[in-house]
Design a protein around this motif. Sequence first.
Motif: not given
Length: 251
Positions: A238-248
Amino acid sequence: MKPTASFLSVAFVISLLPIAKALVGSSWTVTNVPSTGLTDITFPLTIVEADHISGYYFAQQFGFVNSADVGYTGLQPRPNQNGRPVLHGVFSSFVAGSTTTDSNCAAGADGGPGVSCSVEWNGVYGRTYDLEVKRTGSSLWVGTVIDTVTGARIHIGSYTLPAGVGGIQSSQAGFVEWYPWNGGEPPNHCARLPYQKTLFGHPYTTRLGSVGTQSLAYEYGDCVGQVAFKTEKLLIGGVENNCGFKGQTGV
């Protein structure tokens, strides 16, 4: 310059994805699919990390033989209830003429024709849930969440497709969407995207000789290059993805 085959492939897949505030796409394929389509497919999905708020939709699309429209199944975080995490399971058809008698479902899908089904339960972040899509009889399709740790089966819903619509086609795509922005974006919205990390496992089916593959994820939409997107293939499949910003919070 002549486009490369890989460019054409990604461009084609993006054209299949929803016209909404989606951020990440990841195509999937299954080998050895008969012309009549598959009678079942299962999508492993793990929400490794996401705030316990409404907003993200982690989903897989699937198409049907003899139909230009698609179905969705996926998971959405929800606010905790009584101190316990809650997940929201979704199972939808965008095929005109779809009907349902299921108490978890209602007519219509995103303001258009189809059927929308959902269920909520005390889910576990970091746990893999298998999203099963299965035909029962000639035209009734059932969506189920399977807890891969306990084996529990959670019914999302069911719908009947119109006569002549066949089984599930051999390829489509999954996506990650921050849907509150569909109703309007705050200023500098890309920098306000909450953090998420998910794993899209290889899809599988009970059909002998058919093997599913989830491809490396990619960005699309108006926040490309602005949300700290990362993706990688996993040794476990499979595939991992991540994006964005902690605290938002997206607002």
